[in-house]
Motif scaffolding. Structure first.
Motif, PDB file in Angstrom:
ATOM      1  N   ARG A  84       3.897  11.309  -0.982  1.00  0.00           N
ATOM      2  CA  ARG A  84       2.515  11.606  -0.624  1.00  0.00           C
ATOM      3  C   ARG A  84       2.410  11.751   0.884  1.00  0.00           C
ATOM      4  O   ARG A  84       3.167  11.128   1.619  1.00  0.00           O
ATOM      5  CB  ARG A  84       1.599  10.466  -1.057  1.00  0.00           C
ATOM      6  CG  ARG A  84       1.431  10.356  -2.534  1.00  0.00           C
ATOM      7  CD  ARG A  84       0.478   9.237  -2.832  1.00  0.00           C
ATOM      8  NE  ARG A  84       0.070   9.256  -4.212  1.00  0.00           N
ATOM      9  CZ  ARG A  84      -0.709   8.346  -4.751  1.00  0.00           C
ATOM     10  NH1 ARG A  84      -1.148   7.340  -4.029  1.00  0.00           N
ATOM     11  NH2 ARG A  84      -1.053   8.427  -6.004  1.00  0.00           N
ATOM     12  N   SER A 135       1.150  10.827   4.262  1.00  0.00           N
ATOM     13  CA  SER A 135       0.623   9.550   4.750  1.00  0.00           C
ATOM     14  C   SER A 135       0.334   9.645   6.241  1.00  0.00           C
ATOM     15  O   SER A 135       0.889  10.483   6.949  1.00  0.00           O
ATOM     16  CB  SER A 135       1.610   8.411   4.471  1.00  0.00           C
ATOM     17  OG  SER A 135       2.828   8.655   5.135  1.00  0.00           O
ATOM     18  N   LYS A 142      -0.101   7.032   9.622  1.00  0.00           N
ATOM     19  CA  LYS A 142       0.076   5.670  10.122  1.00  0.00           C
ATOM     20  C   LYS A 142      -1.244   5.172  10.703  1.00  0.00           C
ATOM     21  O   LYS A 142      -1.919   5.879  11.436  1.00  0.00           O
ATOM     22  CB  LYS A 142       1.160   5.630  11.188  1.00  0.00           C
ATOM     23  CG  LYS A 142       2.536   5.794  10.606  1.00  0.00           C
ATOM     24  CD  LYS A 142       3.541   5.108  11.498  1.00  0.00           C
ATOM     25  CE  LYS A 142       4.899   5.231  10.879  1.00  0.00           C
ATOM     26  NZ  LYS A 142       5.426   4.015  10.368  1.00  0.00           N
ATOM     27  N   GLN A 182       3.858  -4.383   2.915  1.00  0.00           N
ATOM     28  CA  GLN A 182       3.040  -3.232   3.299  1.00  0.00           C
ATOM     29  C   GLN A 182       2.799  -2.317   2.097  1.00  0.00           C
ATOM     30  O   GLN A 182       1.711  -1.748   1.950  1.00  0.00           O
ATOM     31  CB  GLN A 182       3.718  -2.417   4.411  1.00  0.00           C
ATOM     32  CG  GLN A 182       3.904  -3.156   5.702  1.00  0.00           C
ATOM     33  CD  GLN A 182       5.290  -3.781   5.807  1.00  0.00           C
ATOM     34  OE1 GLN A 182       5.930  -4.116   4.800  1.00  0.00           O
ATOM     35  NE2 GLN A 182       5.765  -3.962   7.042  1.00  0.00           N
ATOM     36  N   ALA A 183       3.794  -2.189   1.238  1.00  0.00           N
ATOM     37  CA  ALA A 183       3.642  -1.356   0.036  1.00  0.00           C
ATOM     38  C   ALA A 183       2.600  -1.956  -0.898  1.00  0.00           C
ATOM     39  O   ALA A 183       1.832  -1.220  -1.534  1.00  0.00           O
ATOM     40  CB  ALA A 183       4.973  -1.214  -0.684  1.00  0.00           C
ATOM     41  N   ILE A 202      -0.033  -3.740   0.023  1.00  0.00           N
ATOM     42  CA  ILE A 202      -1.344  -3.466   0.626  1.00  0.00           C
ATOM     43  C   ILE A 202      -1.713  -2.001   0.411  1.00  0.00           C
ATOM     44  O   ILE A 202      -2.853  -1.676   0.057  1.00  0.00           O
ATOM     45  CB  ILE A 202      -1.338  -3.846   2.114  1.00  0.00           C
ATOM     46  CG1 ILE A 202      -1.144  -5.360   2.274  1.00  0.00           C
ATOM     47  CG2 ILE A 202      -2.633  -3.391   2.799  1.00  0.00           C
ATOM     48  CD1 ILE A 202      -0.895  -5.825   3.690  1.00  0.00           C
ATOM     49  N   ARG A 203      -0.741  -1.095   0.604  1.00  0.00           N
ATOM     50  CA  ARG A 203      -0.994   0.335   0.399  1.00  0.00           C
ATOM     51  C   ARG A 203      -1.405   0.604  -1.048  1.00  0.00           C
ATOM     52  O   ARG A 203      -2.358   1.340  -1.317  1.00  0.00           O
ATOM     53  CB  ARG A 203       0.268   1.129   0.767  1.00  0.00           C
ATOM     54  CG  ARG A 203       0.106   2.621   0.707  1.00  0.00           C
ATOM     55  CD  ARG A 203       1.288   3.390   1.284  1.00  0.00           C
ATOM     56  NE  ARG A 203       2.594   2.827   0.959  1.00  0.00           N
ATOM     57  CZ  ARG A 203       3.379   2.191   1.830  1.00  0.00           C
ATOM     58  NH1 ARG A 203       2.997   2.021   3.069  1.00  0.00           N
ATOM     59  NH2 ARG A 203       4.551   1.720   1.455  1.00  0.00           N
ATOM     60  N   ASN A 204      -0.713  -0.011  -2.011  1.00  0.00           N
ATOM     61  CA  ASN A 204      -1.060   0.181  -3.423  1.00  0.00           C
ATOM     62  C   ASN A 204      -2.428  -0.393  -3.745  1.00  0.00           C
ATOM     63  O   ASN A 204      -3.167   0.173  -4.564  1.00  0.00           O
ATOM     64  CB  ASN A 204       0.002  -0.438  -4.323  1.00  0.00           C
ATOM     65  CG  ASN A 204       1.280   0.364  -4.329  1.00  0.00           C
ATOM     66  OD1 ASN A 204       1.280   1.550  -4.030  1.00  0.00           O
ATOM     67  ND2 ASN A 204       2.380  -0.277  -4.657  1.00  0.00           N
ATOM     68  N   ILE A 222      -5.005  -0.543  -1.688  1.00  0.00           N
ATOM     69  CA  ILE A 222      -5.983   0.410  -1.165  1.00  0.00           C
ATOM     70  C   ILE A 222      -6.035   1.655  -2.036  1.00  0.00           C
ATOM     71  O   ILE A 222      -7.128   2.155  -2.352  1.00  0.00           O
ATOM     72  CB  ILE A 222      -5.664   0.758   0.304  1.00  0.00           C
ATOM     73  CG1 ILE A 222      -5.879  -0.487   1.179  1.00  0.00           C
ATOM     74  CG2 ILE A 222      -6.521   1.920   0.794  1.00  0.00           C
ATOM     75  CD1 ILE A 222      -5.381  -0.353   2.596  1.00  0.00           C
ATOM     76  N   ASN A 223      -4.875   2.156  -2.465  1.00  0.00           N
ATOM     77  CA  ASN A 223      -4.845   3.343  -3.338  1.00  0.00           C
ATOM     78  C   ASN A 223      -5.557   3.080  -4.663  1.00  0.00           C
ATOM     79  O   ASN A 223      -6.268   3.942  -5.181  1.00  0.00           O
ATOM     80  CB  ASN A 223      -3.409   3.789  -3.596  1.00  0.00           C
ATOM     81  CG  ASN A 223      -2.773   4.403  -2.373  1.00  0.00           C
ATOM     82  OD1 ASN A 223      -3.455   4.808  -1.435  1.00  0.00           O
ATOM     83  ND2 ASN A 223      -1.456   4.462  -2.362  1.00  0.00           N
TER      84      ASN A 223
END
Length: 78
Positions: free
Chosen positions: A32, A34, A36, A61-62, A64-66, A68-69
């Motif tokens: 995807r 992305s 920063k 971090q992954a 947190i990213r998931n 938010i997604n």
């Protein structure tokens, strides 16, 4: 104790060659776009994600990213 397989010298029977049905490696990558972002988060929140991430052997971090997604997917306004 594992059950051992005993092979015999018997005929296999009719053999059918199957065409390669697996996708190429480049089709398995879901990259995807992305951007920063630098942001300040509470130390308690980061400690939570790091603890859970370490337990599951994934980068925090992954996680947190998931998170938010998932939030965006649920509350997206079209």
């Amino acid at each position: 104790m594992k059950k051992h397989i005993h092979y015999t010298n018997e005929p296999i029977g009719d053999i059918k060659i199957v065409k390669n049905f697996l996708p190429s490696p480049d089709k398995l990558v879901f990259k995807r776009k992305s951007i920063k972002v630098t942001m300040a988060l509470d130390a308690e929140s980061i400690a939570f994600f790091k603890k859970i991430a370490q337990r599951n052997h994934v980068p925090y971090q992954a996680m947190i990213r998931n998170l938010i997604n998932t939030y965006v997917a649920k509350y997206r306004i079209n």
